[in-house]
Scaffold this active site. Structure first.
Site, mmCIF file in Angstrom:
data_model
loop_
_atom_site.group_PDB
_atom_site.id
_atom_site.type_symbol
_atom_site.label_atom_id
_atom_site.label_comp_id
_atom_site.label_asym_id
_atom_site.label_seq_id
_atom_site.Cartn_x
_atom_site.Cartn_y
_atom_site.Cartn_z
ATOM 1 N N CYS A 47 0.894 -1.125 -0.026
ATOM 2 C CA CYS A 47 -0.089 0.036 -0.119
ATOM 3 C C CYS A 47 0.864 1.254 -0.056
ATOM 4 C CB CYS A 47 -0.942 -0.142 1.095
ATOM 5 S SG CYS A 47 -1.830 1.228 1.372
ATOM 6 N N CYS A 50 0.411 3.416 3.558
ATOM 7 C CA CYS A 50 0.851 2.929 4.929
ATOM 8 C C CYS A 50 1.814 1.807 4.857
ATOM 9 C CB CYS A 50 -0.247 2.571 5.564
ATOM 10 S SG CYS A 50 -0.875 0.932 5.139
ATOM 11 N N CYS A 65 -7.785 -5.823 -18.523
ATOM 12 C CA CYS A 65 -8.683 -4.998 -18.079
ATOM 13 C C CYS A 65 -7.974 -3.459 -18.046
ATOM 14 C CB CYS A 65 -9.232 -5.314 -16.655
ATOM 15 S SG CYS A 65 -8.387 -5.350 -15.451
ATOM 16 N N CYS A 96 -6.995 -1.344 1.808
ATOM 17 C CA CYS A 96 -6.094 -1.704 2.710
ATOM 18 C C CYS A 96 -6.703 -1.913 4.337
ATOM 19 C CB CYS A 96 -5.013 -0.503 2.728
ATOM 20 S SG CYS A 96 -3.672 -1.057 3.833
ATOM 21 N N CYS A 99 -4.785 0.957 6.588
ATOM 22 C CA CYS A 99 -5.259 2.242 6.637
ATOM 23 C C CYS A 99 -6.557 2.639 6.214
ATOM 24 C CB CYS A 99 -4.063 3.203 6.083
ATOM 25 S SG CYS A 99 -4.074 2.806 4.344
ATOM 26 N N HIS A 102 -8.961 2.970 -0.426
ATOM 27 C CA HIS A 102 -9.309 2.565 -1.481
ATOM 28 C C HIS A 102 -8.342 1.923 -2.313
ATOM 29 C CE1 HIS A 102 -11.891 1.572 -4.846
ATOM 30 N NE2 HIS A 102 -11.196 2.537 -5.543
ATOM 31 N N HIS A 105 -11.332 -3.036 -6.781
ATOM 32 C CA HIS A 105 -12.710 -4.002 -6.689
ATOM 33 C C HIS A 105 -12.093 -5.426 -6.762
ATOM 34 C CE1 HIS A 105 -14.294 -0.102 -7.480
ATOM 35 N NE2 HIS A 105 -15.192 -0.684 -6.588
ATOM 36 N N ASP A 109 -14.157 -13.393 -11.623
ATOM 37 C CA ASP A 109 -13.882 -13.892 -13.179
ATOM 38 C C ASP A 109 -12.359 -14.006 -13.360
ATOM 39 O OD1 ASP A 109 -12.969 -11.167 -12.722
ATOM 40 O OD2 ASP A 109 -14.301 -10.483 -14.744
ATOM 41 N N ARG A 117 -10.475 -12.020 -9.284
ATOM 42 C CA ARG A 117 -9.572 -11.079 -9.976
ATOM 43 C C ARG A 117 -9.474 -9.812 -8.865
ATOM 44 N NH1 ARG A 117 -11.314 -6.903 -13.561
ATOM 45 N NH2 ARG A 117 -13.208 -7.926 -13.839
ATOM 46 N N CYS A 119 -8.912 -6.461 -8.932
ATOM 47 C CA CYS A 119 -8.445 -5.161 -10.082
ATOM 48 C C CYS A 119 -8.062 -3.879 -9.175
ATOM 49 C CB CYS A 119 -9.508 -5.044 -10.850
ATOM 50 S SG CYS A 119 -9.297 -4.152 -12.326
#
Length: 132
Positions: A47, A50, A65, A96, A99, A102, A105, A109, A117, A119
């Site tokens: 991350c 942090c 993707c 995470c 901390c 975001h 997602h 699949d 997955r 992503c």
């Protein structure tokens, strides 16, 4: 695992504007823009906010993707899952676990052995290659 609970002003000082938009405001980087899409050396992904270990390179794969993708996390407690109902979709957001930032997602699949997955936004990840 220690929790990194900074105030938003501290995050603004710590992260770049793009990292802050993605990681603290739940944004998404443009697909295909992360250099980590083409990173296939052995190593670990952390991350950016942090330093929490999130993924190992052995679970990275090319999902086509536009974002770095992994089929499993480095540890079962590395990330947390949250319902995301934005953009007229129902998705599972990944943050995470240390901390709360975001990361991206997870979708069902991906390749075996997990069928998942993860992503991830490359701007949220720091890659550290193994000693070569």
């Amino acid at each position: 695992m220690s929790k990194d609970l900074k105030k938003e002003e501290e995050w603004k000082q710590t992260l770049t504007p793009e990292q802050y938009r993605v990681m603290r405001q739940h944004g998404t980087e443009r697909p295909g823009t992360s250099p980590l899409n083409l990173e296939y050396r052995q190593g670990e992904y952390y991350c950016v906010a942090c330093g929490n270990l999130l993924f190992n390179s052995n679970s990275k794969f090319d999902a086509g993707c536009g974002w770095p993708s992994f089929y499993e996390t480095a540890d079962s407690e590395a990330v947390s899952e949250h319902s995301d109902h934005t953009h007229f979709m129902e998705r599972t957001e990944i943050r995470c676990a240390n901390c709360g930032s975001h990361l991206g997602h997870v979708f069902e699949d991906g390749p075996m052995p997990t069928g998942l997955r993860y992503c991830m936004n490359g701007v949220a990840l720091r890659f550290e290659p193994e000693d070569e």
